[in-house]
Design a protein around this motif. Structure first.
Motif, mmCIF file in Angstrom:
data_model
loop_
_atom_site.group_PDB
_atom_site.id
_atom_site.type_symbol
_atom_site.label_atom_id
_atom_site.label_comp_id
_atom_site.label_asym_id
_atom_site.label_seq_id
_atom_site.Cartn_x
_atom_site.Cartn_y
_atom_site.Cartn_z
ATOM 1 N N ILE A 87 0.835 -1.202 0.000
ATOM 2 C CA ILE A 87 0.000 0.000 0.000
ATOM 3 C C ILE A 87 0.869 1.252 0.000
ATOM 4 C CG2 ILE A 87 -1.776 1.275 1.269
ATOM 5 C CD1 ILE A 87 -2.744 -1.409 2.374
ATOM 6 N N VAL A 88 1.927 1.246 0.813
ATOM 7 C CA VAL A 88 2.835 2.388 0.849
ATOM 8 C C VAL A 88 3.479 2.591 -0.513
ATOM 9 C CG1 VAL A 88 4.960 3.294 1.872
ATOM 10 C CG2 VAL A 88 3.276 2.155 3.324
ATOM 11 N N ALA A 89 3.920 1.479 -1.136
ATOM 12 C CA ALA A 89 4.594 1.582 -2.430
ATOM 13 C C ALA A 89 3.679 2.136 -3.509
ATOM 14 C CB ALA A 89 5.122 0.209 -2.843
ATOM 15 N N ALA A 90 2.389 1.856 -3.397
ATOM 16 C CA ALA A 90 1.440 2.326 -4.402
ATOM 17 C C ALA A 90 0.990 3.762 -4.152
ATOM 18 C CB ALA A 90 0.220 1.405 -4.432
ATOM 19 N N ASN A 91 1.390 4.335 -3.023
ATOM 20 C CA ASN A 91 0.911 5.675 -2.664
ATOM 21 C C ASN A 91 2.054 6.568 -2.188
ATOM 22 O OD1 ASN A 91 -2.298 5.474 -2.598
ATOM 23 N ND2 ASN A 91 -1.482 3.561 -1.766
ATOM 24 N N ARG A 92 3.208 6.468 -2.846
ATOM 25 C CA ARG A 92 4.371 7.233 -2.418
ATOM 26 C C ARG A 92 4.102 8.739 -2.405
ATOM 27 N NH1 ARG A 92 7.805 4.027 0.382
ATOM 28 N NH2 ARG A 92 8.559 2.278 -0.851
ATOM 29 N N GLU A 93 3.298 9.217 -3.338
ATOM 30 C CA GLU A 93 3.037 10.657 -3.418
ATOM 31 C C GLU A 93 2.041 11.107 -2.353
ATOM 32 O OE1 GLU A 93 4.691 12.631 -5.436
ATOM 33 O OE2 GLU A 93 5.784 10.876 -6.144
ATOM 34 N N VAL A 94 1.300 10.176 -1.806
ATOM 35 C CA VAL A 94 0.249 10.524 -0.841
ATOM 36 C C VAL A 94 0.697 10.249 0.593
ATOM 37 C CG1 VAL A 94 -2.137 10.045 -0.126
ATOM 38 C CG2 VAL A 94 -1.530 10.052 -2.560
ATOM 39 N N ILE A 95 1.327 9.098 0.820
ATOM 40 C CA ILE A 95 1.724 8.686 2.171
ATOM 41 C C ILE A 95 3.188 9.051 2.383
ATOM 42 C CG2 ILE A 95 1.946 6.754 3.768
ATOM 43 C CD1 ILE A 95 -0.241 5.316 2.212
#
Length: 425
Positions: free
Chosen positions: A83-91
């Motif tokens: 999940i973190v890898a898919a949302n680097r710009e958000v998380i």
């Protein structure tokens, strides 16, 4: 390897230092950067009980959500790295989620490749070594894949375990999520990335894990900021088990400061990984050798090698500005400065000190205090809300008992002490 340094502050548990620790603990347990941030709740209980579908539909963060809870609802287990890898710009920080924030929940088979962490991200300075099981001879040329997609650990070196009888600290792998261990960056001779097998305690704990939970791999991360290990890293579910930590005397709460009471109430300590003594050494004939109160060393020059365990000094307020800490590379350097009069006292683990004194032939010039110093018992710890980590610690306790009874523990200690003696000459 950068040695661990001791922050200059007064006695822990009092005044500004106590307030600072209180703020750190609060920051680790309840993340609040404004009204728009969700509360950080330790443990696995999700904010909602419904499953979260992976795929193209974004998930909206709700009050009480944590990444681990979201991962459990999406994948049935708490590994949130995809999940973190898919949302680097958000998380930007996995511990801080904003209510109303929309994040992608990738399906495990479609998780993107690891991306470089954002500048300043917490994991950027923390590298992990992942220990996998040894391959059988027929499959030796084909390393086993990681048990689950784990982008943050993908760049870390993978170390194959040796035969269990060889004494190498390595986990045995399987299909489960690795156990995430958090160690200090370098505390001689106990832990350190560049020490043999990661240091004495890494090898002991690794062998115990190999015996206790043979179906799981484990990974070791080395982090020099020990002040955040219990206040942030474990409560925020960045790691499962931390080491080495000295266990407070929880049976005597009246003698504990606020931080020690918190450790007793919120954490579980393993059986002792190793027991030793801290000794204080003075020049022969120096009246300081008769001191019974560490406070009598205030204003003096105190020598302990760089990278050594230092929490006992903090507990006795033997830190700046109360004392001048001298931290040369080796124990031999400390004793050379002592006999030359450049420091007033030397303190370190007794076995390290005795080896250095004997090697330098200083037995007639140095005396150990009979009134200062104390036993030191070092442990692994887990947060009481982490049921999986507590179960692992319980199994580790049984494995440690078998290792002591069977001689494996003593064999590791003897070999590590020999390696440390050679390194500190």
């Amino acid at each position: 390897m950068t040695a661990t340094t001791t922050a200059a502050r007064h006695r822990p548990g009092t005044g500004a230092a106590q307030d600072a620790r209180g703020r750190l603990r609060a920051m680790g347990l309840v993340a609040a950067l404004g009204a728009g941030l969700a509360a950080l709740v330790p443990g696995d209980a999700p904010a909602q009980s419904t499953r979260i579908a992976c795929g193209s539909t974004p998930y909206t963060i709700q009050s009480g959500d944590t990444l681990r809870a979201i991962a459990i609802r999406a994948y049935g287990r708490g590994n949130f790295e995809p999940i973190v890898a898919a949302n680097r710009e958000v998380i930007q920080n996995p511990a801080l989620l904003r209510v109303g924030q929309r994040i992608a929940i990738p399906c495990l088979g479609a998780a993107p490749a690891a991306a470089a962490p954002a500048a300043g991200a917490q994991d950027n300075a923390r590298a992990a070594i992942v220990f996998q099981p040894a391959a059988t001879p027929a499959r030796a040329a084909t390393p086993a894949p990681a048990p689950v997609p784990a982008p943050a650990a993908a760049a870390a070196p993978r170390v194959a375990a040796a035969d269990p009888q060889a004494g190498t600290a390595a986990g045995t792998g399987g299909g489960d999520v690795p156990i995430r261990l958090l160690a200090a960056s370098d505390i001689a001779p106990f832990v350190g990335r560049n020490r043999p097998e990661g240091g004495m305690l890494t090898e002991i704990l690794g062998r115990a894990l190999q015996l206790a939970v043979p179906g799981r791999a484990f990974e070791v991360s080395y982090d020099p900021d020990r002040s955040a290990h219990l206040t942030q890293m474990l409560p925020q579910d960045v790691h499962d088990i931390a080491y080495p930590w000295a266990r407070p005397d929880c049976a005597r709460p009246g003698q504990l400061d606020r931080e020690q009471k918190w450790q007793c109430s919120d954490f579980t300590f393993s059986a002792a990984l190793y027991e030793t003594e801290i000794g204080y050494y003075f020049r022969t004939g120096d009246e300081l050798a008769l001191a019974s109160d560490p406070g009598l060393l205030f204003g003096r020059r105190l020598c302990r090698p760089a990278g050594s365990y230092a929490e006992d000094l903090e507990a006795e307020a033997l830190v700046a500005p109360n004392v001048t800490r001298v931290a040369p590379p080796t124990a031999a350097d400390c004793f050379a400065q002592l006999v030359a009069g450049r420091v007033d006292a030397v303190t370190m683990t007794a076995e390290t000190a005795e080896r250095a004194i004997a090697a330098a032939g200083l037995g007639a010039q140095v005396v150990r205090s009979e009134l200062l110093g104390a036993p030191l018992s070092l442990h692994a710890v887990a947060l009481n809300t982490d049921a999986d980590a507590l179960a692992v610690l319980k199994a580790v306790d049984g494995a440690l008992a078998r290792m002591r009874a069977g001689g494996a523990w003593a064999e590791i200690v003897a070999r590590q002490q020999q390696a440390d003696a050679l390194a500190t000459r």
